[in-house]
Scaffold this active site. Sequence first.
Site, PDB file in Angstrom:
ATOM      1  N   SER A   6      -6.981  12.303   7.683  1.00  0.00           N
ATOM      2  CA  SER A   6      -7.916  12.996   6.781  1.00  0.00           C
ATOM      3  C   SER A   6      -9.321  12.468   7.067  1.00  0.00           C
ATOM      4  CB  SER A   6      -7.588  12.678   5.316  1.00  0.00           C
ATOM      5  OG  SER A   6      -6.678  13.600   4.779  1.00  0.00           O
ATOM      6  N   ALA A   7     -10.259  13.387   7.287  1.00  0.00           N
ATOM      7  CA  ALA A   7     -11.622  12.979   7.669  1.00  0.00           C
ATOM      8  C   ALA A   7     -12.320  12.129   6.606  1.00  0.00           C
ATOM      9  CB  ALA A   7     -12.462  14.218   7.952  1.00  0.00           C
ATOM     10  N   HIS A   8     -12.003  12.373   5.338  1.00  0.00           N
ATOM     11  CA  HIS A   8     -12.748  11.683   4.278  1.00  0.00           C
ATOM     12  C   HIS A   8     -12.446  10.185   4.220  1.00  0.00           C
ATOM     13  CE1 HIS A   8      -9.592  11.242   1.069  1.00  0.00           C
ATOM     14  NE2 HIS A   8      -9.027  12.219   1.754  1.00  0.00           N
ATOM     15  N   THR A  30      -8.601  31.555   8.228  1.00  0.00           N
ATOM     16  CA  THR A  30      -9.872  31.316   8.928  1.00  0.00           C
ATOM     17  C   THR A  30     -10.232  29.834   8.874  1.00  0.00           C
ATOM     18  OG1 THR A  30     -10.551  33.535   8.341  1.00  0.00           O
ATOM     19  CG2 THR A  30     -12.303  32.026   9.020  1.00  0.00           C
ATOM     20  N   CYS A  88      -4.582   8.233  -7.099  1.00  0.00           N
ATOM     21  CA  CYS A  88      -3.970   9.085  -8.110  1.00  0.00           C
ATOM     22  C   CYS A  88      -3.494   8.267  -9.307  1.00  0.00           C
ATOM     23  CB  CYS A  88      -2.819   9.880  -7.515  1.00  0.00           C
ATOM     24  SG  CYS A  88      -1.639   8.865  -6.651  1.00  0.00           S
ATOM     25  N   GLN A 101      -4.881   5.670   7.050  1.00  0.00           N
ATOM     26  CA  GLN A 101      -5.783   4.526   6.823  1.00  0.00           C
ATOM     27  C   GLN A 101      -6.237   3.867   8.125  1.00  0.00           C
ATOM     28  OE1 GLN A 101      -7.217   3.644   4.026  1.00  0.00           O
ATOM     29  NE2 GLN A 101      -6.073   4.912   2.603  1.00  0.00           N
TER      30      GLN A 101
HETATM   31  N1  PLP Z   1      -1.479   8.765   3.317  1.00  0.00           N
HETATM   32  C1  PLP Z   1      -2.195   7.689   3.005  1.00  0.00           C
HETATM   33  C2  PLP Z   1      -1.802   6.362   3.561  1.00  0.00           C
HETATM   34  C3  PLP Z   1      -3.315   7.792   2.177  1.00  0.00           C
HETATM   35  O1  PLP Z   1      -4.029   6.703   1.880  1.00  0.00           O
HETATM   36  C4  PLP Z   1      -3.658   9.059   1.672  1.00  0.00           C
HETATM   37  C5  PLP Z   1      -4.785   9.185   0.730  1.00  0.00           C
HETATM   38  O2  PLP Z   1      -4.939   8.391  -0.173  1.00  0.00           O
HETATM   39  C6  PLP Z   1      -2.887  10.161   2.055  1.00  0.00           C
HETATM   40  C7  PLP Z   1      -1.801   9.980   2.873  1.00  0.00           C
HETATM   41  C8  PLP Z   1      -3.220  11.525   1.595  1.00  0.00           C
HETATM   42  O3  PLP Z   1      -4.482  11.916   2.098  1.00  0.00           O
HETATM   43  P1  PLP Z   1      -5.175  13.246   1.564  1.00  0.00           P
HETATM   44  O4  PLP Z   1      -5.224  13.142   0.078  1.00  0.00           O
HETATM   45  O5  PLP Z   1      -6.521  13.246   2.200  1.00  0.00           O
HETATM   46  O6  PLP Z   1      -4.316  14.368   2.019  1.00  0.00           O
END
Ligand code: PLP
Length: 373
Positions: A199-201, A237, A325, A179
């Site tokens: 995570s890029a997103h 790859t 989730c 975050q």
């Molecule tokens: N850790 C934290 C603090 C997150 O907010 C998230 C995603 O919600 C993750 C890990 C997991 O990220 P990803 O689902 O992109 O692997």
Amino acid sequence: MKKIYLDNAATTPIRQEVIDEMIVVMQNDYGNPSSTHSFGRSAKTVLETSRKSIAKLLGCNAQEIIFTSNATEATNWILKSAVRDLGVKRIITSKIEHHATLYTVRFLKKQYGIEVDFVNILPNGAIDVSHLVQLLSKDVKTLVTLMHVNNEIGTVLDVDKVGRICQQHHALFHCDTVQSVGKMEFNLHELPVDFIVASAHKFHGPKGAGFAYVKKGIILQPFLYGGEQEKGLRAGTEAVHQVAGLAKAMELSYKDLNSERDYISKLKAYCENQLKVNFPDIKINGIDTFYNILNVLLPFSEEKTAMILFNLDMKGIAVSRGSACQSGSVKPSHVLAEILHDEDLKKPSLRISFSHYNTREDIDALIDGLKGI
Ligand code: PLP
């Protein structure tokens, strides 16, 4: 109906420049980076230029960045390899970590019999650092895994302080920075962490692209076996266009960091203020929280809890009850369960998370939406 997205801690819209960059790479650099011909070499160049650019922004060496498909994969790899290959016998974590960490730790306990200790959480959602020091006094090879910014309530860990404590006690330190990467400055040359993940997103990049930072000198074993990609640590790859998108998203995040942070902070303050004006009994979950996350306990009756997201969704407004989730589920969040009394836990809490794409009008619409419930 204008749709309003206020769930940026779950994921963020991709910046147009990132999409453009990825399209160019898909069109031009489709070679396999492992091929020795010019097509392969140009794809390899995209990969390595991206790695260098990310490393420069975070203040580390390019060799310390290992691309993965997301942060969950990176965390799984690091924690599993630390136990299997680095002799870690105990993990210290907290009950408010993301499930990517908690469920991996649970697996390691079951599979390898490692000891697991949970550091206490203070009522304001912060980690009890003195308890951490107490736990670390035990002489056993330990890895500490604590997140930087909590994805549900936005509380912020003092990474520098915790990292120094870990160093003093010869413990490895893995910090889930999902975050915070792309949203605040990092200087990994100075910061006492052994591993971070991203995570890029989460910062306006593509889904399916992330990385692990593994401090120079720490030798992990492969997560996936196969080819020599990512120094043989993560075979398969490489997703060249995803990595290019990741690097572009990070460049843009840091280019405009100050102005976007300032804008988002003001938006959050406006939202908090409007909520307090319209719902005087509202409570904020967590204290000194990160600038793009606001978690509020609404003074609504228990019966309205399950309906709230649905009602907002009908109005085109996206917020969250906790981590993505759990959206739509009425099960209380494991994070809120640690800091709220049973009575408050039954009431609706909302996580509102912002990006620079949001406006005051979005907040006004959210307030109107809540007033209508
Ligand atoms: N850790 C934290 C603090 C997150 O907010 C998230 C995603 O919600 C993750 C890990 C997991 O990220 P990803 O689902 O992109 O692997």
